[in-house]
Every structure is written in structure tokens, then in C-alpha cells.
Design a protein around this motif. Structure first.
Motif, mmCIF file in Angstrom:
data_model
loop_
_atom_site.group_PDB
_atom_site.id
_atom_site.type_symbol
_atom_site.label_atom_id
_atom_site.label_comp_id
_atom_site.label_asym_id
_atom_site.label_seq_id
_atom_site.Cartn_x
_atom_site.Cartn_y
_atom_site.Cartn_z
ATOM 1 N N LYS A 149 0.847 -1.217 -0.068
ATOM 2 C CA LYS A 149 0.103 0.031 0.024
ATOM 3 C C LYS A 149 0.959 1.136 -0.007
ATOM 4 N N LEU A 181 -4.721 6.257 0.423
ATOM 5 C CA LEU A 181 -4.008 5.043 0.348
ATOM 6 C C LEU A 181 -4.284 4.340 -1.115
ATOM 7 N N ARG A 197 -4.948 -17.747 6.164
ATOM 8 C CA ARG A 197 -6.163 -17.128 6.620
ATOM 9 C C ARG A 197 -6.920 -16.226 5.943
ATOM 10 N N GLU A 246 -13.810 -15.472 6.544
ATOM 11 C CA GLU A 246 -13.883 -13.897 6.830
ATOM 12 C C GLU A 246 -13.693 -13.235 5.461
ATOM 13 N N TYR A 260 -15.627 -10.575 0.341
ATOM 14 C CA TYR A 260 -14.831 -9.667 -0.716
ATOM 15 C C TYR A 260 -14.665 -10.593 -1.956
ATOM 16 N N THR A 267 -17.427 -5.292 -1.954
ATOM 17 C CA THR A 267 -18.397 -4.415 -1.348
ATOM 18 C C THR A 267 -19.662 -3.989 -1.988
ATOM 19 N N ASN A 296 -13.516 5.005 6.276
ATOM 20 C CA ASN A 296 -12.624 4.109 6.797
ATOM 21 C C ASN A 296 -11.532 4.473 7.430
ATOM 22 N N ARG A 297 -11.444 5.581 8.015
ATOM 23 C CA ARG A 297 -10.402 6.051 8.957
ATOM 24 C C ARG A 297 -10.916 5.760 10.358
ATOM 25 N N CYS A 316 -4.089 -4.272 4.657
ATOM 26 C CA CYS A 316 -5.348 -3.771 3.994
ATOM 27 C C CYS A 316 -6.488 -4.369 5.107
ATOM 28 N N LYS A 317 -7.326 -3.212 5.135
ATOM 29 C CA LYS A 317 -8.276 -3.292 6.127
ATOM 30 C C LYS A 317 -9.217 -4.413 5.857
ATOM 31 N N PHE A 318 -9.373 -5.225 4.669
ATOM 32 C CA PHE A 318 -9.934 -5.834 4.565
ATOM 33 C C PHE A 318 -9.660 -7.475 5.038
ATOM 34 N N ARG A 328 -8.692 -7.134 8.518
ATOM 35 C CA ARG A 328 -8.633 -7.399 9.791
ATOM 36 C C ARG A 328 -9.636 -8.374 10.556
ATOM 37 N N HIS A 329 -10.345 -8.881 9.962
ATOM 38 C CA HIS A 329 -11.217 -9.772 10.531
ATOM 39 C C HIS A 329 -10.673 -11.301 10.619
ATOM 40 N N CYS A 330 -9.254 -11.518 9.896
ATOM 41 C CA CYS A 330 -8.276 -12.499 10.137
ATOM 42 C C CYS A 330 -7.683 -12.753 11.205
ATOM 43 N N PHE A 331 -7.787 -11.751 12.093
ATOM 44 C CA PHE A 331 -6.677 -11.580 13.284
ATOM 45 C C PHE A 331 -7.990 -12.044 14.346
#
Ligand code: SF4
Lengths: 95, 602
Positions: free
Chosen positions: B76, B93, B226, B231, B235, B240, B449-450, B489-491, B493-496
């Protein structure tokens, strides 16, 4: 004694809709956990992506909206006329 | 410290020369990289109260430590400058090979100062810079520009370019690389001011070595696995665009310039329908295993067009303008790409104009040319007029909704849907309290998205009391700042399972920095605060943290509740009730060492 089941209106949005091939379905289930089992049987395409077969529950990243309230509580009780939406947890852009 | 080069390349565009600028390890420890580093460099090099359209406005492109490590979704490029839309920080970004190549020049960032004597391409080859005259490229769209330059200089060259909107200083013009737009806050207009048609870059060096290469490789494999789990299926399979019908069902889909939250024709624009009737292909950003970028094709009788579409462009060029024809939306999105302009601000500004027309308020030019809700042809015609700054109408709307309302007057500010001058994205805050707060306080203006605060509204926490909503919003904003700084990437974030703890471990493997989860979270808060400091220096006041008039009341959020949310947010941030940052808070966050005065005036 077994609890009464209820007729529900279930709506699919996003990937659940694409996999189930429809927007709306009627179902009967006393709780969300029971509803997930019903959906898994009727729409096997949801298994794996939306529903974790080993847990019998939604994968992370999916959520119900029950009468306007977001929830992932499997014990949520469902009553006649309850509106249930099933959707991927929302995310916006990345920039 | 591993994983960084420890220097930026500062380019004086007036002379076409460059100097290395050292970046101490301590700076990376405190702001990580990416947007954090870009913000710090902007603060270092911008004079106070800089005019966004003056040559003195720096333009920063920065990378982060994860780029080039093999960690998925990390490629990014962070951009920071002073926004021509807001006058405050403009950070954007994009994912692309440009970020990878910049890392191979031996620099972590580029800082562009001044203005080129004439239209130019800035050519960066490792530590050498030169200016190539660009008159032959003027008028080309960003993709054509990149194609020409790569044909001339070689395929290993990567290009970030502006389109005609940037050349004509449309305030929401984008910088485009590899087909991705950094559009929000209008960085393309800043490059236009600098007379830069493009930045072309070639890096032939190595990525900076990481602290534990074997462990990074293992972690990258695990993260890649992952990233392909359930999750991110949404996408990969749909993208989206899936949001649109669901948002309409919830009553939070901005429709007809936010006059409504549901669009009766939502099913015709449904992502599920686009996926079956219009799908073309799916692509991934550089170094990404997810691949969420869905392209759709037109199916009408006009010239065949294939374009990337996201929810934000779908709502902004669809329901927001009352448009129910997916082919029109696809053509409008393609126009925004071709001119190089942000689709959210473009749609938001046209929707403002449509409401003026609906209310009988005269716009400049021929009334037959004015845009009208639901009229697809008028939308496409108006977008072209904006991108070209053609006709008095195009010239007016190229200024964005806030300035256009200043010019037209007649009460039209009441339906100019922006915060700090940045048009609102696709979340009607009528039922979204966290999102309303996020729109009001985020330094770059109305941005989804911030903070990613919609996640709070779309969860069991939606009904929480004010303090808890404000706390969750602030923490979500901290997480977004860390994601944008590493970057990831914010996409993802649910992988953590535990984002800050797991990201801190990845950071240790890459850089050797042993930050705890809480220290990493604090780094996010530090970055948010640095952005706020930049805004304060630009003249921010408490009145800037609000929502458009239309959204304060029954059609949005109770003003008293918004006040309470903002006050709680300031308290949680350790700011004063007026939203100022006390010196003591700078000490607590470890920001004061970052604010060393420089000759450029920080
Ligand atoms: S998940 Fe999507 S936006 Fe994120 S890096 Fe991958 S392709 Fe790009």
C-alpha cells in the motif's frame, strides 16, 4: 417439554443471498441456533462459507439482524412474525 | 532497526534536484510507517497554514515496513498532503506495485516540494531524479499516461499519474496507479498544482532486510492461508457492492442527496444482480491473496465498458443521484476513472446540484444542461463537464459541494453534504451513531474507513451508551491508523483473533521492535493525534467537527447526542472540551520528540 416453533421471515443479503439463490425464505425455529440448522439443511451451499458445519453456527464475519438488532447470540429467541436478516458483517472501503 | 531504509528522498521540483533526508529509528518506532510516516513528513515539511494550492504544499508518498516482506495485502502506498477540499490533512492509500518499487529505491518515502517550471513527469531512478517534459501527455487519462511512460522507459517502471481532472485542478482529483485511485481529499489536484502529470519510478535495489526472515516467511504463509478463509469470502465472491440492498433495507443507504435512507429501486443496483448480470472478472492488488476487486461490464447498446466498481462508487453514482440503471452507474464510474476523480465527491457534488435544480435554484449555464435526479444522461454529461472544467457549470462543480454552495448561496449549504469540505460516503447516519461521530471528528473529513465505525453500528454494540460508543470509535480509529501504517489492508482485519497482539508480533519479526499490543495501539492513537495537530496548525476549530445541517435533527442525529458523542470522544482522547490537544497529552503519547522545529517550520 419442547418449545413451540415459530414461522419466521428470513432474508439473505450479500454472499448468503448469492449462495442461497434467493432473497427471502420462510422458516420455523425457536432460536437462531436452530434456525442455522434449518438453513444448513435447506441451503447446503451456505455450509463452509457462511455456516461452520463443525460448530453448527455462523462463521466469523456473518451476523443476524433480528427485528432491527444485530446479534450473533445463538440463543436469541425467535417469535412469530420476527424478521431475521442474514448478512456478511459490513465493511467499507480500504483507501 | 530492520525493515526500513531510514531515509526519505526530498525533491525540489523547481530545480529538479533531490537530497536524502534521514529518518531516525525512533520516528519509525513511534509512527511505524505508511500513513503515520507520511503524516510526520507532512508536518516536518509543510509551513504553517499552508495553502493547498501553493507550491509550498508538500506532497508525500510513503511506504511501510511490511511492504515487500511477502505479508499479504501489504503493498500500500500512503499519500499525504494538504487537501484542496478541506484545507486540512489529505491522506489517501492505494495498493500497487508503485509501493514495492519505491521501497527498492533505497528510500522509505518521497517528499515533493515546490513546483515544476512547466508540465513534467518526475522520473525517480533509485537516488537520481529528473524532470521529463510532459506536454505530449497532457489530456491523456492516467492509464494511457502510464502506458506511454512504460513503453518509453521500460516495463519495470511504475507510474502514478493524474488525469484531466488533476490537470484542471478539480478539487477532488485523484492520483492513479495500476488502475487504483487515491482520490479522497483530492491529492491529484495538488500534483496538478505542482505541474506534475506523473511520477515514474524505478527501484533496482533490495528491500530492506527483515529481522527474522524465516519467521516472517512462515508468518506470511499463515496469514495468506487465513486470508482465504470465510472471513474474506464476501470480498472474494461479491465485493463491497453487496452492501447496497442491505443498506437500503436498513434505511441507511444515502438516496437522492441524503434526503432518504432507502432507495425504492435498490434491487436493480443490487450487488447480487451485478454479480450475475454484469460480472466481467476479478483482480487483486499487488502482493494480495484475497483479490476483492470486481470488474463489471455494461450490457446496454452503448460502447462496451468494463470497470471496477465498489459500493462507494455504486451508491455515489447510483442511489445518491437517484439513478437506477446499472449501465449508467458503470459508465459514470468509468468516467471518474478516466478523468481521475474521486467518485464519492463527484457523485456528492452532482447530487447537491440536482437538489438545487429540484428546488428551483438557478445554476450557471444552460438549464437544459443541468443535472436532474434520476436522469442518467445528465449525470454522465455533468461528470464530463466537471472533469474538463468545461462550461460554467463544470467549473462550479469542480470546486466540490462546499465551495459550490458558497458561490450559489440561496441556502444551498443546507444540502451540501460534506464534513470539513469532504463529501460524505455511503452511510446515512440517521441510525448510525458511531458512524456519525466518526464522520464528525476524523481529521480528513467525512470518511468511513479512517474509523470503520460502522462496524460498531452494525453489531450488538449499536445500542450502547454514549461513552462506550465513543470509546469503541476511538479504538477502531486507532486500529485503522495502525493498519494504514504497517501497512495491511483493512479487509484483512477480521482474519486476526487479537489484532494488536498479532500485529505487534508481525512487527517484531519484520523490524525487531518489541512493541506490546498496547504500545502498538498507542502508536495508532499517536498517528491520529499527529493528524489532528496538523489540522490545528491549519486553523481547525471546534466548529469543524460537526455534520451537515440536514443530518442534525430528525433526519439524522439529535444535535445534543452528537455533541455528547464528540465531547466523550475528546475526553477519551485526552483532549480539551474544545478539542485541543494539551501539551501534557503530547508528553503522555510520546509525540513531543516528533515535533522538533525544522527550517521548514514545524
Ligand atoms: S483485499 Fe482487496 S483492496 Fe485489499 S489488498 Fe487485496 S485486492 Fe486490494
Amino acid at each position: 417439554m419442547a418449545r413451540d416453533t415459530s414461522m419466521l421471515s428470513v432474508e439473505f443479503y450479500g454472499l448468503p443471498a448469492l449462495l442461497a439463490g434467493r432473497r427471502r425464505v420462510e422458516a420455523t425455529a425457536p432460536t437462531l441456533r436452530a434456525l442455522v440448522q434449518v438453513l444448513a439443511e435447506r441451503f447446503p451451499a451456505l455450509l463452509g462459507t457462511v455456516i461452520d458445519p463443525s460448530e453448527g453456527w455462523l462463521n466469523r464475519g456473518y451476523v443476524f439482524v433480528v427485528d432491527g438488532r444485530f446479534t450473533r447470540d445463538p440463543e436469541t429467541e425467535l417469535r412469530p412474525g420476527t424478521e431475521v436478516l442474514l448478512v456478511a458483517a459490513q465493511a467499507g472501503g480500504v483507501r | 532497526m530492520h525493515g526500513v531504509h531510514g531515509r526519505a528522498l526530498v525533491v525540489d521540483l523547481a530545480s529538479g534536484t533531490a537530497q536524502p533526508f534521514p529518518i531516525p529509528d525512533d520516528v519509525f518506532r513511534r509512527v511505524l510507517g505508511g500513513t503515520g510516516l507520511a503524516t510526520w513528513l507532512l508536518l516536518r515539511f509543510a509551513p504553517p497554514r499552508v495553502d493547498p494550492q501553493s507550491p509550498a504544499n508538500p506532497f508525500v508518498l510513503a511506504t511501510g515496513p511490511f511492504i515487500g516482506t511477502g505479508l499479504t495485502t501489504s503493498s500500500k502506498l500512503a499519500i499525504a498532503t494538504t487537501s484542496p477540499q478541506t484545507g486540512f490533512i489529505g491522506d489517501s492509500l492505494t495498493s500497487s506495485y508503485f509501493a514495492l518499487v519505491l521501497r527498492r529505491t533505497g528510500f522509505d518515502a518521497l517528499v515533493l516540494l515546490g513546483q515544476a517550471p512547466d508540465w513534467s513527469v518526475l522520473l525517480v531512478e533509485d537516488d537520481r531524479v529528473s524532470l521529463r517534459p510532459a506536454h505530449d501527455l497532457l489530456g491523456l487519462d492516467p492509464e494511457e499516461t502510464a502506458g506511454r511512460l512504460r513503453a518509453e522507459f521500460g516495463r519495470d517502471l511504475r507510474v502514478a499519474a493524474i488525469g484531466r481532472a488533476g490537470e484542471r485542478l478539480v478539487r477532488f482529483a485523484a492520483v492513479v496507479n495500476d488502475g487504483r485511485l487515491a482520490g479522497r481529499t483530492g491529492p491529484g489536484a495538488v500534483l496538478g498544482t505542482k505541474r506534475l502529470k506523473a511520477i515514474a519510478i524505478r527501484g533496482t535495489g533490495r528491500f530492506p532486510p527483515v529481522a527474522d526472515p524465516a519467521a516472517v516467511a512462515r508468518a506470511a504463509r499463515r496469514l495468506a492461508e487465513r486470508s482465504l478463509g470465510p472471513e474474506t469470502a464476501k470480498y472474494r465472491e461479491l465485493g463491497t457492492v453487496a452492501n447496497l440492498v442491505f443498506f437500503s433495507r436498513l434505511g441507511v443507504l444515502p438516496t437522492r442527496n441524503f434526503a432518504a435512507g432507502s432507495f425504492p429501486a435498490a434491487e436493480t443496483l443490487a450487488g447480487e444482480r451485478l454479480a450475475t448480470a454484469h460480472r466481467a472478472d476479478r483482480q487483486a492488488c499487488a502482493a494480495c491473496t484475497v483479490g476483492c476487486e470486481h470488474h463489471f461490464r455494461t450490457t446496454d447498446d452503448g460502447p462496451a465498458t468494463t470497470v471496477r466498481l465498489e459500493y462507494e462508487s455504486l451508491f455515489a453514482l447510483g442511489s445518491l443521484c437517484g439513478i437506477d440503471d446499472p449501465n449508467v452507474v458503470l459508465r459514470a464510474a468509468a468516467l471518474c476513472d478516466r478523468y481521475g476523480m474521486d467518485a464519492i465527491s463527484a457523485g456528492g457534488t452532482v447530487a447537491w446540484a440536482m437538489e438545487c435544480v429540484e428546488r428551483g435554484i438557478a445554476l450557471p449555464g444552460d438549464p437544459a444542461e443541468w443535472p436532474r435526479f434520476g436522469d442518467g444522461r445528465s449525470l454522465l454529461r455533468t461528470l464530463e463537464a466537471i472533469g474538463e472544467r468545461r462550461s460554467p457549470l463544470g467549473d462550479l462543480l469542480a470546486e466540490g459541494s462546499r465551495r459550490a454552495a458558497d458561490i450559489v448561496g440561496q441556502g444551498s449549504h443546507a444540502w451540501a453534504m460534506h464534513v470539513k469540505g469532504l463529501e460524505l460516503p455511503g452511510y446515512h447516519p440517521r441510525k448510525l451513531r458511531a458512524m456519525a461521530l466518526g464522520f464528525a471528528v476524523t481529521p480528513r473529513g467525512a470518511c468511513h474507513n479512517r474509523t470503520s465505525a460502522y462496524e460498531i453500528d452494525f453489531s450488538e454494540r449499536a445500542g450502547d451508551e454514549v461513552d462506550r460508543i465513543a470509546l469503541a470509535t476511538a479504538r477502531s480509529e486507532d486500529r485503522s491508523a495502525v493498519l494504514d501504517a504497517l501497512p495491511l489492508c483493512k479487509f484483512l482485519r477480521h482474519c486476526f483473533d487479537d489484532f494488536f497482539a498479532e500485529a505487534a508480533e508481525l512487527l517484531r519479526l519484520v523490524t525487531g521492535l518489541a512493541e506490546s499490543a498496547e504500545e502498538l495501539r498507542t502508536a495508532g492513537e499517536r498517528i491520529v493525534t499527529l493528524k489532528k495537530l496538523f489540522n490545528l496548525r491549519q486553523g481547525w476549530t471546534r466548529a469543524d467537527d460537526t455534520l451537515p445541517e440536514r443530518l442534525l435533527g430528525p433526519d439524522g442525529i439529535d444535535p445534543a447526542e452528537l455533541e455528547a458523542l464528540v465531547a466523550a470522544y475528546y475526553r477519551i482522547r485526552g483532549w480539551t472540551p474544545d478539542g485541543l490537544v494539551p501539551i501534557t497529552r503530547l508528553h503522555e503519547l510520546g509525540i513531543d520528540p516528533l515535533l522538533v522545529p525544522t527550517t521548514s517550520g514545524c
